[in-house]
Write an enzyme that holds these catalytic residues in place. Structure first.
Site, PDB file in Angstrom:
ATOM      1  N   HIS A 175      -2.754   1.183   6.953  1.00 37.30           N
ATOM      2  CA  HIS A 175      -3.015   1.267   5.289  1.00 37.30           C
ATOM      3  C   HIS A 175      -3.253   2.341   4.800  1.00 37.30           C
ATOM      4  O   HIS A 175      -3.721   3.419   5.596  1.00 37.30           O
ATOM      5  CB  HIS A 175      -4.254   0.403   5.311  1.00 37.30           C
ATOM      6  CG  HIS A 175      -4.474   0.077   3.713  1.00 37.30           C
ATOM      7  ND1 HIS A 175      -3.776  -1.042   3.175  1.00 37.30           N
ATOM      8  CD2 HIS A 175      -5.364   0.532   3.003  1.00 37.30           C
ATOM      9  CE1 HIS A 175      -4.343  -1.126   1.968  1.00 37.30           C
ATOM     10  NE2 HIS A 175      -5.296  -0.350   1.526  1.00 37.30           N
ATOM     11  N   HIS A 185      -5.843   1.914  -4.256  1.00 32.55           N
ATOM     12  CA  HIS A 185      -4.841   1.450  -3.493  1.00 32.55           C
ATOM     13  C   HIS A 185      -4.513   0.153  -3.867  1.00 32.55           C
ATOM     14  O   HIS A 185      -5.112  -0.663  -4.583  1.00 32.55           O
ATOM     15  CB  HIS A 185      -5.389   1.452  -1.841  1.00 32.55           C
ATOM     16  CG  HIS A 185      -6.686   0.580  -1.707  1.00 32.55           C
ATOM     17  ND1 HIS A 185      -6.909  -0.128  -0.423  1.00 32.55           N
ATOM     18  CD2 HIS A 185      -7.681   0.209  -2.506  1.00 32.55           C
ATOM     19  CE1 HIS A 185      -7.820  -0.868  -0.642  1.00 32.55           C
ATOM     20  NE2 HIS A 185      -8.516  -0.654  -1.792  1.00 32.55           N
ATOM     21  N   CYS A 194       0.705  -1.322  -0.064  1.00 27.50           N
ATOM     22  CA  CYS A 194      -0.119  -0.023  -0.111  1.00 27.50           C
ATOM     23  C   CYS A 194       0.861   1.304   0.039  1.00 27.50           C
ATOM     24  O   CYS A 194       0.681   2.248  -0.882  1.00 27.50           O
ATOM     25  CB  CYS A 194      -0.930  -0.059   1.183  1.00 27.50           C
ATOM     26  SG  CYS A 194      -0.432   0.188   2.870  1.00 27.50           S
TER      27      CYS A 194
END
Length: 342
Positions: free
Chosen positions: A305, A317, A257
């Protein structure tokens, strides 16, 4: 007087019925005990796998943070070791200068005993005894003071380097632990996925793809017009739709990420840091209502994240090993805050 009648004995028929019933009960209980547990459904496997991916990503981001710390420590240690080496050369030169003074003094009538102490096999014991300086000439005093300062500086640098080396050892151990934790979770997730049929796995992949496509269409419907460097970062990330998610990967063909967000901003000419834990400080924090396309968006209480806001309540993402780089609703994850870079 109490009765002492003999209890009535069960008939043969009754004994037979009881025996058969008990045997049947034992057989049924044995079958229940030996029966294989029910196979989890596709949705149950997906839920468990997603949870494991989440735990793996937590470990991955901590691994990346430790790796970044290790790289910085190795750089600082190298610089300190270079400084110590140069300092030792300078110290040797200073001692050589003092030795030349002693040689000259000896040729003109004998060496001063105080100067001899500084040039002995163990001069360090005498360098802090300032009283001996009173017996030396001005040039000799200056040379000795330079040696004292250089020795103190070298001792401090060596101590600092030793501390960083100890920190480096601890960081390397942490790296190994986090890498193993991530790998273990991913292996557990894969084992669960392997319990599904090939058709069920394909269905899961198809569901992710269709959901991402649907969210991408929402972005278009929102008439989003990203601009500036944030817009350029988002545009770069959009070229990686469908790319693989791999722990600790930073592109150009696979990402985790924070690896995707770092890579995307680099394409826009902006250098941001490597992990979610540091990217939160790479700009100004903003709320959900202030988000603009290209802003960083962070999720989960421990901020493990990150993605790029794509507009219309949608995030782009690097999701997880199953979904890869995709669009997703911002409401699918616990949003914390956004960060506007630059």
């Amino acid at each position: 007087m109490a009765s002492h009648r003999r209890p009535k004995q069960p008939t043969r028929t009754r004994v037979t019925v009881l025996t058969v019933t008990a045997a049947a009960a034992v057989a049924l209980s044995g079958q229940a005990a030996n029966a294989a547990p029910a196979k989890p459904s596709k949705d149950e496997v997906k839920s468990k796998v997603d949870a494991l991916y989440e735990e793996a990503e937590q470990a991955t981001e901590k691994f990346s943070k430790a790796k970044e710390h290790q790289d910085q420590l190795e750089k600082e240690i190298g610089q300190l070791q270079d400084q110590v080496a140069r300092g030792q050369e300078e110290l040797n030169t200073l001692r050589g200068t003092l030795g030349s003074m002693a040689s000259a003094q000896y040729r003109t009538g004998g060496i001063d005993q105080s100067l001899a102490l500084f040039l002995s096999a163990d001069p360090d014991n005498y360098l802090d005894k300032a009283s001996t300086l009173e017996q030396l000439s001005g040039k000799q005093v200056e040379a000795v003071q330079k040696i004292q300062a250089k020795q103190r500086g070298l001792a401090q640098q060596r101590q600092e380097a030793a501390g960083k080396l100890a920190d480096l050892d601890a960081t390397r151990k942490e790296l190994g632990d986090k890498k193993k934790a991530s790998a273990d979770k991913l292996a557990e997730a894969q084992a669960l996925l392997n319990t599904l049929t090939a058709q069920e796995r394909a269905q899961l992949k198809d569901e992710d793809t269709r959901a991402s496509r649907s969210e991408g269409e929402r972005v278009d419907l929102g008439n989003v017009k990203p601009s500036g460097r944030a817009g350029a970062a988002l545009a770069a990330a959009q070229t990686k739709l469908g790319s693989a998610y791999i722990s600790s990967a930073t592109g150009p063909n696979a990402f985790d990420c924070s690896g995707l967000t770092q890579w995307a901003y680099k394409q826009a000419g902006v250098n941001i840091s490597r992990t979610t834990f540091t990217q939160i400080n790479d700009g100004t924090r903003i709320g959900k209502s202030q988000l603009q396309p290209g802003d960083l968006v962070f999720f989960y209480g421990d901020l493990h994240h990150v993605g790029l806001y794509a507009g219309n309540n949608t995030v782009l993402h690097a999701s997880n090993p199953r979904g890869g780089v995709k669009y997703e609703s911002i409401n699918n994850m616990p949003f914390q805050f956004g960060v506007r870079v630059g």
